[in-house]
Design an enzyme around this catalytic site. Structure first.
Site: not given
Length: 369
Positions: A35, A130, A267, A315
């Protein structure tokens, strides 16, 4: 547009890891779980790699099963979430699928579709809370299915363990006991064990059943990642340590920067050099699937040496500490995870799990050699 970063897939590793699963549970048939695009490796790629060695393939949704049939896979297909609407109930017969039924609404879909399913699996909720029918209604569900003609080729039972990756957790014993007590009144196959349960020795649901009565559902282990909630270095010896990564992600170093004491990287200036050194800038970032929240110190493999990530992941780039590696220059390759660096190490350093890292790999990575 393809990136300089690359992803290399190892089909032989999938087959090897399935062999590990079989050694953990001799005689137990295996649903190979592919899956979520084969846990990020590719649905059709995983199916092709495993089709000849698996007893059947397991997917999450009807759409995944349709894609496999369209690609020519003709073996047994288990659909773990079953049909979600009437048209999908019809698809179960059209494509010869074995759906897992877990909610009364799905029984209504079968009635409305006017189809008869020769093989069905019923999921019981034994504590995961679930998906699954309450054990108390198991007889009612079986009666309704049989009255409609379903299951003439087999009415089977499964559950899912919430804490299999922690074998000593009391929840496991409670769930295994409840499942065993509930299904003892019914014929059919059973399925309990995922990857973690296989390593815990519960390939037959913790029961003394004949080989073949229980089917296992190995997933993450097929892709070379261990499911246990322990540090990689604490994994026991034996088959546990014999898994091979099915994915290796690499990216080139595209720049280097000299660092002086007090220099910061990235950053937010979250990392500061304590001594003279050098940073390597790797063409891999969170848009490629690398965990943005991975902290400084997360391991990266450069020329067979583990080097720490430094500063925040950007990124398209991240930085690695190359201090002590003067021979490493622009163009050298860094392994983000895979051969030589288990994905579990990266995931745990980043405060997540290997499933999360593998399934986030971006399509823009180029195929590796």
């Amino acid at each position: 547009m393809r990136r300089a970063a690359s992803i290399q897939l190892h089909p032989e590793a999938l087959r090897h890891n399935l062999g590990v699963a079989r050694r953990l549970a001799p005689g137990v048939p295996m649903w190979s779980v592919i899956k979520a695009e084969g846990y990020g490796h590719g649905l059709l790629w995983a199916a092709e790699a495993l089709a000849q060695t698996s007893d059947g393939l397991a997917v999450s949704q009807i759409g995944e099963a349709r894609a496999l049939r369209a690609a020519g896979f003709g073996g047994p297909l288990l659909v773990l979430q079953g049909p979600r609407e009437v048209s999908e109930a019809r698809a179960c017969t059209e494509f010869d699928l074995q759906p897992v039924l877990h909610d009364a609404t799905q029984l209504d879909h079968l009635d409305a579709a006017g189809v008869v399913l020769p093989v069905v699996w019923v999921k019981l909720n034994t504590g995961m809370n679930r998906l699954g029918f309450a054990p108390q209604v198991a007889k009612r569900v079986a009666t309704r299915l049989q009255a409609a003609g379903h299951g003439c080729g087999g009415l089977h039972w499964m559950t899912h363990l919430a804490c299999a990756d922690e074998p000593g957790h009391p929840q496991n014993a409670c769930q295994l006991e409840q499942f065993g007590a509930t299904v003892s009144a019914f014929p059919g196959l059973r399925s309990v064990a995922n990857s973690a349960a296989l390593f815990a020795g519960w390939g037959k649901g913790g029961a003394s059943a004949a080989p073949g009565d229980y089917w296992a559902r190995p997933g993450i282990m097929l892709y070379g990642a261990h499911p246990a909630s322990v540090p990689v270095e604490h994994l026991p010896e034996g088959p546990d340590g014999d898994l091979r990564p099915a994915m290796t992600v690499r990216a080139p170093i595209i720049a280097t920067q000299p660092l002086e004491p007090g220099s910061t990287v990235g950053y937010g200036a979250t990392w500061t050099a304590a001594a003279p050194g050098r940073a390597g800038i790797v063409a891999m970032g969170y848009a490629d699937g690398y965990p943005r929240h991975a902290p400084s110190g997360t391991p990266i493999l450069v020329q067979d040496r583990l080097c720490p990530l430094i500063g925040r992941v950007s990124m398209d780039m991240l930085a690695v500490d190359l201090s002590g590696l003067p021979e490493v220059q622009v163009g050298a390759m860094a392994t983000l995870w895979g051969e030589g660096l288990p994905v579990e190490r990266v995931a745990r350093a980043a405060g997540t799990i290997s499933y999360d890292v593998l399934t986030r790999v971006a399509d823009r990575l180029q195929p590796g050699n």
